[in-house]
Design a protein around this motif. Structure first.
Motif, short mmCIF file in Angstrom:
data_model
loop_
_atom_site.label_atom_id
_atom_site.label_comp_id
_atom_site.label_asym_id
_atom_site.label_seq_id
_atom_site.Cartn_x
_atom_site.Cartn_y
_atom_site.Cartn_z
N PHE A 169 37.21 106.41 25.70
CA PHE A 169 37.72 106.63 24.34
C PHE A 169 36.58 106.59 23.33
CE2 PHE A 169 38.75 104.32 20.44
CZ PHE A 169 39.58 105.24 19.82
N LEU A 170 35.69 105.61 23.45
CA LEU A 170 34.57 105.51 22.52
C LEU A 170 33.63 106.70 22.64
CD1 LEU A 170 33.53 101.73 22.63
CD2 LEU A 170 34.71 102.96 20.81
N ALA A 171 33.38 107.14 23.87
CA ALA A 171 32.51 108.31 24.06
C ALA A 171 33.11 109.54 23.39
CB ALA A 171 32.29 108.56 25.55
N GLY A 172 34.41 109.76 23.57
CA GLY A 172 35.08 110.88 22.92
C GLY A 172 35.10 110.74 21.41
N PHE A 173 35.26 109.52 20.94
CA PHE A 173 35.30 109.29 19.49
C PHE A 173 33.95 109.59 18.85
CE2 PHE A 173 35.21 106.54 15.70
CZ PHE A 173 36.38 106.96 15.09
N ILE A 174 32.86 109.21 19.52
CA ILE A 174 31.52 109.48 19.00
C ILE A 174 31.28 110.99 18.90
CG2 ILE A 174 29.06 109.30 19.51
CD1 ILE A 174 29.69 106.55 20.78
N GLY A 175 31.61 111.70 19.97
CA GLY A 175 31.45 113.16 19.93
C GLY A 175 32.34 113.81 18.89
N GLY A 176 33.57 113.30 18.76
CA GLY A 176 34.48 113.83 17.76
C GLY A 176 33.99 113.61 16.36
N PRO A 201 33.10 117.15 28.81
CA PRO A 201 32.52 116.27 29.84
C PRO A 201 33.45 115.15 30.30
CG PRO A 201 30.93 116.68 28.10
CD PRO A 201 32.24 117.24 27.62
N LEU A 202 34.50 114.86 29.53
CA LEU A 202 35.42 113.77 29.89
C LEU A 202 36.64 114.26 30.63
CD1 LEU A 202 35.37 111.62 26.61
CD2 LEU A 202 34.15 111.18 28.74
N PHE A 203 36.85 115.57 30.71
CA PHE A 203 38.05 116.07 31.36
C PHE A 203 38.03 115.67 32.84
CE2 PHE A 203 38.66 119.86 28.25
CZ PHE A 203 39.02 118.96 27.27
N PRO A 204 39.11 115.05 33.34
CA PRO A 204 39.12 114.52 34.72
C PRO A 204 39.46 115.58 35.77
CG PRO A 204 41.17 113.97 33.63
CD PRO A 204 40.35 114.72 32.61
N GLY A 205 38.70 116.65 35.80
CA GLY A 205 39.00 117.73 36.73
C GLY A 205 38.87 117.33 38.19
N VAL A 206 37.77 116.63 38.53
CA VAL A 206 37.56 116.23 39.91
C VAL A 206 38.60 115.20 40.34
CG1 VAL A 206 35.94 115.16 41.52
CG2 VAL A 206 35.09 116.71 39.76
N ALA A 207 38.96 114.29 39.43
CA ALA A 207 39.97 113.27 39.76
C ALA A 207 41.32 113.92 40.05
CB ALA A 207 40.09 112.28 38.61
N VAL A 208 41.69 114.93 39.26
CA VAL A 208 42.96 115.62 39.50
C VAL A 208 42.92 116.36 40.84
CG1 VAL A 208 44.45 117.47 38.68
CG2 VAL A 208 43.49 115.85 37.05
N THR A 209 41.81 117.02 41.12
CA THR A 209 41.66 117.74 42.39
C THR A 209 41.77 116.80 43.58
OG1 THR A 209 40.24 119.40 41.32
CG2 THR A 209 40.18 119.26 43.72
N ASN A 210 41.04 115.67 43.51
CA ASN A 210 41.11 114.70 44.61
C ASN A 210 42.50 114.10 44.75
OD1 ASN A 210 38.44 115.08 45.25
ND2 ASN A 210 37.70 113.23 44.26
N SER A 211 43.18 113.90 43.63
CA SER A 211 44.54 113.38 43.69
C SER A 211 45.45 114.33 44.45
CB SER A 211 45.08 113.15 42.27
OG SER A 211 46.45 112.80 42.29
N GLU A 229 44.94 107.46 37.27
CA GLU A 229 43.60 107.31 36.67
C GLU A 229 43.24 108.53 35.83
OE1 GLU A 229 39.05 106.22 38.05
OE2 GLU A 229 40.42 107.16 39.47
N ALA A 230 43.51 109.73 36.37
CA ALA A 230 43.23 110.95 35.64
C ALA A 230 44.08 111.04 34.37
CB ALA A 230 43.48 112.16 36.53
N MET A 231 45.34 110.63 34.48
CA MET A 231 46.23 110.68 33.33
C MET A 231 45.77 109.73 32.22
SD MET A 231 50.33 109.94 33.19
CE MET A 231 50.07 108.20 33.57
N LEU A 232 45.33 108.53 32.60
CA LEU A 232 44.86 107.57 31.61
C LEU A 232 43.56 108.04 30.96
CD1 LEU A 232 45.61 104.18 33.41
CD2 LEU A 232 46.83 105.21 31.48
N THR A 233 42.71 108.69 31.75
CA THR A 233 41.49 109.25 31.17
C THR A 233 41.82 110.33 30.15
OG1 THR A 233 40.21 108.80 33.19
CG2 THR A 233 39.34 110.47 31.69
N ALA A 234 42.75 111.21 30.53
CA ALA A 234 43.17 112.27 29.61
C ALA A 234 43.80 111.67 28.35
CB ALA A 234 44.15 113.20 30.30
N LEU A 235 44.56 110.58 28.52
CA LEU A 235 45.18 109.93 27.38
C LEU A 235 44.12 109.33 26.45
CD1 LEU A 235 47.80 109.01 25.99
CD2 LEU A 235 47.73 106.95 27.41
N SER A 236 43.09 108.75 27.01
CA SER A 236 42.00 108.20 26.20
C SER A 236 41.33 109.29 25.37
CB SER A 236 40.96 107.52 27.10
OG SER A 236 41.53 106.49 27.86
#
Length: 249
Positions: A169-176, A201-211, A229-236
């Motif tokens: 969330f902080l990483a996305g907030f800084i870029g935003g 860079p934060l989109f959980p593409g690999v996590a969704v694929t592995n899921s 985990e991917a859903m919570l990342t996307a939510l952040s």
């Protein structure tokens, strides 16, 4: 060859694979193949994104060990190298001790690409994606810088903040914030394209694929865990984006 060496080799292969983005079913299969090739019987393994359990029978004794996985990243080159080592051992081209030594080298191996190149690639991808979804060349530079900041934040923040999703969330907030500042200074820029692309860079593409791959392989618990985990990342990422957008009103 000792029982401990077999166990250490199997667990090292599974742990290194899991820590670097490998699927849970692939880690289970790799450990089972190595153990059976070493002459072990009744081999069973259970892998989740955060733990590994391996058991087998050697002679008249049963051996079981469990390890925990705390840190995970994505380095598919290491996954490929582990697959090669396991194939070479199963085919008899190398010994078990050689396999263990090579796995140790792979585990300690630095990433294939240096950190600065990863950040640069993240920035270029973000800037290019902004143009792809409707922006123009003027959007490229600020979006590329924002994407680089997001990737740097996602890499550095977890080292001193152990709350995974808050770090993202902080990483996305800084870029935003950088995108917002750029838009305030240059209102002709396409804000929507920039803010979406900066979060790339934060989109959980690999996590969704592995899921999905774990679910299709029948590992329901691991697949659901990775999906959550991917859903919570996307939510952040979504929360950080919404907060930035709210500053425009």
């Amino acid at each position: 060859m000792t029982d401990d060496l077999v166990m250490d080799t199997c667990l090292l292969a599974g742990e290194t694979m899991l820590k670097n983005g490998g699927e849970t079913y692939r880690a289970e299969e790799t450990m089972a193949l190595i153990a059976r090739a070493a002459g072990m019987e009744s081999v069973n393994s259970s892998v989740t994104p955060t733990s590994i359990i391996l058991s087998y029978r050697c002679g008249d004794r049963d051996h079981t060990r469990m390890i925990r996985i705390y840190d995970r990243t994505f380095d598919l080159n290491k996954v490929t190298l582990i697959n090669e080592v396991s194939r070479q051992y199963v085919s008899g081209k190398i010994t078990l001790l050689q396999s263990y030594q090579r796995l140790r080298e792979i585990d300690q191996k630095r990433p294939l690409y240096p950190v600065w190149l990863q950040h640069t690639a993240a920035g270029l991808a973000s800037g290019s994606f902004a143009i792809l979804i409707g922006g123009d060349l003027y959007d490229f530079i600020p979006t590329a810088i924002a994407g680089t900041l997001v990737n740097i934040g996602a890499t550095l923040i977890p080292s001193f903040l152990q709350v995974k999703f808050f770090a993202e969330f902080l990483a996305g907030f800084i870029g935003g914030l950088f995108v917002l500042l750029s838009y305030v200074l240059f209102p002709s820029l396409h804000f929507n394209s920039m803010i979406i692309s900066a979060m790339l860079p934060l989109f959980p593409g690999v996590a969704v694929t592995n899921s999905l791959r774990d679910l299709m392989a029948g590992d329901l618990m691991a697949g659901m865990a990775r999906g959550v985990e991917a859903m919570l990342t996307a939510l952040s990422v979504a929360v950080a984006t919404v907060i930035i957008i709210s500053f425009l009103r």
